[in-house]
Design a protein around this motif. Structure first.
Motif, PDB file in Angstrom:
ATOM      1  N   CYS A 169     -44.122  20.126 122.396  1.00 32.92           N
ATOM      2  CA  CYS A 169     -43.040  19.526 121.600  1.00 32.92           C
ATOM      3  C   CYS A 169     -42.769  18.102 122.079  1.00 32.92           C
ATOM      4  N   ARG A 170     -42.738  17.169 121.148  1.00 33.13           N
ATOM      5  CA  ARG A 170     -42.498  15.768 121.502  1.00 33.13           C
ATOM      6  C   ARG A 170     -41.052  15.543 121.930  1.00 33.13           C
ATOM      7  N   SER A 171     -40.113  16.263 121.298  1.00 33.35           N
ATOM      8  CA  SER A 171     -38.693  16.083 121.611  1.00 33.35           C
ATOM      9  C   SER A 171     -38.239  17.154 122.592  1.00 33.35           C
ATOM     10  N   LEU A 172     -37.594  16.724 123.667  1.00 34.96           N
ATOM     11  CA  LEU A 172     -37.034  17.686 124.610  1.00 34.96           C
ATOM     12  C   LEU A 172     -35.891  18.442 123.950  1.00 34.96           C
ATOM     13  N   GLY A 173     -35.641  19.636 124.420  1.00 28.14           N
ATOM     14  CA  GLY A 173     -34.587  20.447 123.832  1.00 28.14           C
ATOM     15  C   GLY A 173     -35.049  21.235 122.625  1.00 28.14           C
ATOM     16  N   LYS A 174     -36.367  21.218 122.348  1.00 24.28           N
ATOM     17  CA  LYS A 174     -36.920  21.954 121.220  1.00 24.28           C
ATOM     18  C   LYS A 174     -37.900  23.013 121.719  1.00 24.28           C
ATOM     19  N   TYR A 175     -38.071  24.075 120.951  1.00 24.70           N
ATOM     20  CA  TYR A 175     -39.062  25.091 121.262  1.00 24.70           C
ATOM     21  C   TYR A 175     -39.501  25.783 119.979  1.00 24.70           C
ATOM     22  N   GLY A 176     -40.433  26.713 120.095  1.00 24.50           N
ATOM     23  CA  GLY A 176     -40.965  27.410 118.926  1.00 24.50           C
ATOM     24  C   GLY A 176     -42.259  26.772 118.455  1.00 24.50           C
ATOM     25  N   GLU A 177     -43.051  27.501 117.662  1.00 26.56           N
ATOM     26  CA  GLU A 177     -44.365  27.045 117.258  1.00 26.56           C
ATOM     27  C   GLU A 177     -44.352  25.701 116.552  1.00 26.56           C
ATOM     28  N   ASN A 178     -43.334  25.429 115.785  1.00 25.62           N
ATOM     29  CA  ASN A 178     -43.235  24.156 115.087  1.00 25.62           C
ATOM     30  C   ASN A 178     -42.201  23.229 115.724  1.00 25.62           C
ATOM     31  N   CYS A 179     -41.768  23.592 116.941  1.00 26.97           N
ATOM     32  CA  CYS A 179     -40.765  22.796 117.657  1.00 26.97           C
ATOM     33  C   CYS A 179     -39.529  22.566 116.796  1.00 26.97           C
ATOM     34  N   SER A 180     -39.172  23.573 116.025  1.00 29.19           N
ATOM     35  CA  SER A 180     -38.057  23.437 115.093  1.00 29.19           C
ATOM     36  C   SER A 180     -36.780  24.115 115.582  1.00 29.19           C
ATOM     37  N   LEU A 181     -36.860  24.811 116.718  1.00 28.07           N
ATOM     38  CA  LEU A 181     -35.699  25.532 117.237  1.00 28.07           C
ATOM     39  C   LEU A 181     -35.064  24.757 118.386  1.00 28.07           C
ATOM     40  N   GLU A 182     -33.745  24.849 118.494  1.00 27.02           N
ATOM     41  CA  GLU A 182     -32.995  24.152 119.537  1.00 27.02           C
ATOM     42  C   GLU A 182     -32.864  25.033 120.775  1.00 27.02           C
ATOM     43  N   CYS A 183     -33.104  24.451 121.941  1.00 23.10           N
ATOM     44  CA  CYS A 183     -32.837  25.171 123.186  1.00 23.10           C
ATOM     45  C   CYS A 183     -31.344  25.461 123.290  1.00 23.10           C
ATOM     46  N   PRO A 184     -30.952  26.536 123.969  1.00 21.23           N
ATOM     47  CA  PRO A 184     -29.528  26.825 124.150  1.00 21.23           C
ATOM     48  C   PRO A 184     -28.788  25.616 124.725  1.00 21.23           C
ATOM     49  N   GLN A 185     -27.579  25.388 124.270  1.00 24.01           N
ATOM     50  CA  GLN A 185     -26.860  24.159 124.608  1.00 24.01           C
ATOM     51  C   GLN A 185     -26.501  24.030 126.082  1.00 24.01           C
ATOM     52  N   ASN A 186     -26.481  25.134 126.809  1.00 22.84           N
ATOM     53  CA  ASN A 186     -26.111  25.050 128.224  1.00 22.84           C
ATOM     54  C   ASN A 186     -27.316  25.075 129.170  1.00 22.84           C
ATOM     55  N   CYS A 187     -28.535  24.912 128.626  1.00 25.02           N
ATOM     56  CA  CYS A 187     -29.706  24.747 129.491  1.00 25.02           C
ATOM     57  C   CYS A 187     -29.579  23.411 130.229  1.00 25.02           C
ATOM     58  N   GLN A 188     -29.874  23.406 131.509  1.00 26.29           N
ATOM     59  CA  GLN A 188     -29.791  22.171 132.274  1.00 26.29           C
ATOM     60  C   GLN A 188     -30.804  21.159 131.739  1.00 26.29           C
ATOM     61  N   ASN A 189     -30.309  19.971 131.422  1.00 28.50           N
ATOM     62  CA  ASN A 189     -31.116  18.888 130.842  1.00 28.50           C
ATOM     63  C   ASN A 189     -31.735  19.264 129.504  1.00 28.50           C
ATOM     64  N   GLY A 190     -31.315  20.372 128.917  1.00 29.24           N
ATOM     65  CA  GLY A 190     -31.840  20.786 127.626  1.00 29.24           C
ATOM     66  C   GLY A 190     -33.211  21.416 127.679  1.00 29.24           C
ATOM     67  N   TYR A 191     -33.719  21.744 128.879  1.00 31.10           N
ATOM     68  CA  TYR A 191     -35.075  22.267 129.007  1.00 31.10           C
ATOM     69  C   TYR A 191     -35.085  23.790 128.887  1.00 31.10           C
ATOM     70  N   CYS A 192     -35.984  24.293 128.040  1.00 28.66           N
ATOM     71  CA  CYS A 192     -36.133  25.742 127.911  1.00 28.66           C
ATOM     72  C   CYS A 192     -37.601  26.096 127.710  1.00 28.66           C
ATOM     73  N   ASP A 193     -37.916  27.378 127.861  1.00 27.61           N
ATOM     74  CA  ASP A 193     -39.270  27.879 127.662  1.00 27.61           C
ATOM     75  C   ASP A 193     -39.707  27.593 126.228  1.00 27.61           C
ATOM     76  N   ILE A 194     -40.912  27.037 126.058  1.00 28.83           N
ATOM     77  CA  ILE A 194     -41.359  26.592 124.747  1.00 28.83           C
ATOM     78  C   ILE A 194     -41.637  27.752 123.793  1.00 28.83           C
ATOM     79  N   VAL A 195     -41.852  28.964 124.332  1.00 27.10           N
ATOM     80  CA  VAL A 195     -42.124  30.127 123.497  1.00 27.10           C
ATOM     81  C   VAL A 195     -40.869  30.959 123.285  1.00 27.10           C
ATOM     82  N   GLU A 196     -40.204  31.332 124.367  1.00 28.00           N
ATOM     83  CA  GLU A 196     -39.072  32.249 124.300  1.00 28.00           C
ATOM     84  C   GLU A 196     -37.735  31.560 124.086  1.00 28.00           C
ATOM     85  N   GLY A 197     -37.636  30.299 124.462  1.00 28.68           N
ATOM     86  CA  GLY A 197     -36.365  29.592 124.322  1.00 28.68           C
ATOM     87  C   GLY A 197     -35.373  29.904 125.429  1.00 28.68           C
TER      88      GLY A 197
END
Length: 225
Positions: free
Chosen positions: A173-201
């Motif tokens: 995913c080019r944009s941080l804070g995104k995940y999912g096959e098309n990078c269309s889902l938002e990481c949970p808002q309380n993830c530190q620095n917005g980073y989450c697992d790219i598959v599970e979120g």
């Protein structure tokens, strides 16, 4: 500390088929570097030009060989696709290669994503080319490395190694804070620095005061009595 947490999140699966295209290729036409260059038209950029045939990124025979691509910032990476040069003379040159994901140009600062070993993966008779390496990580630099510095070497290994990369693609995913096959889902808002697992979120770490995979529950230290 956060960088260390992010780099420690890597997991590894090796898939032996052509690259899955659901994620964006973050390496295409990006800045690259290699430890040495064989001919003027075999520079490091040949490995990110979008071509699988023709001139490749190539280096001299040396005790060590290193190539890297700068993704221009920390990215959420899913997998790395590598197309090596082909031919009997190349086979033994790239046996034993490694792939690192790092936030700096130093592989030692990063995480080992993959290492080809004689006992657990490749010999000259079982080489997989091209290869997909699933590496669930955050990082800025993808570093390809090989060496012949600790003899004796396994049967079938060359005395020296060199770079022979026709294409390296880094999907994620080019944009941080995104995940999912098309990078269309938002990481949970309380993830530190917005980073989450790219598959599970799931969050890699939580902002202060939150806990759990989705960083929803309050940490006991922040619960008022």
């Amino acid at each position: 500390m956060i960088g260390m947490l992010l780099l420690l999140c890597c997991s590894l699966v090796v898939l032996c088929f052509l690259s899955v295209q659901a994620y964006e290729n973050l390496a295409l036409h990006q800045l690259v570097w290699q430890s040495s260059t064989w001919l003027s038209d075999t520079g490091a950029q040949r490995a990110v030009d979008g071509r699988y045939t023709g001139r490749c990124a190539e280096s001299f025979n040396n005790p060590t060989a290193e190539w890297r691509v700068d993704l221009t910032g920390v990215k959420n990476i899913h997998h790395v696709f590598i197309q090596h040069a082909t031919g009997i003379w190349w086979n033994w040159d790239f046996l034993g290669f490694s792939v690192f994901i790092s936030n700096t140009t130093n592989k030692e600062d990063g995480t080992l994503c993959f290492r080809d070993t004689y006992h657990t993966y490749h010999t000259r008779a079982t080489i997989t080319n091209p290869i997909n390496i699933t590496c669930l990580c955050h990082g800025r630099y993808v570093i390809y490395y090989n060496n012949r510095t600790h003899p004796p070497y396994p049967v079938g290994y060359s005395r020296y190694t060199r770079i022979g990369l026709c294409e390296v693609e880094v999907y994620g995913c080019r944009s941080l804070g995104k995940y999912g096959e098309n990078c269309s889902l938002e990481c949970p808002q309380n993830c530190q620095n917005g980073y989450c697992d790219i598959v599970e979120g799931t969050c890699l770490a939580c902002k202060p005061g939150f806990k759990g995979p989705q960083c929803i529950g309050k940490s006991p230290l922040y619960i008022k009595i």
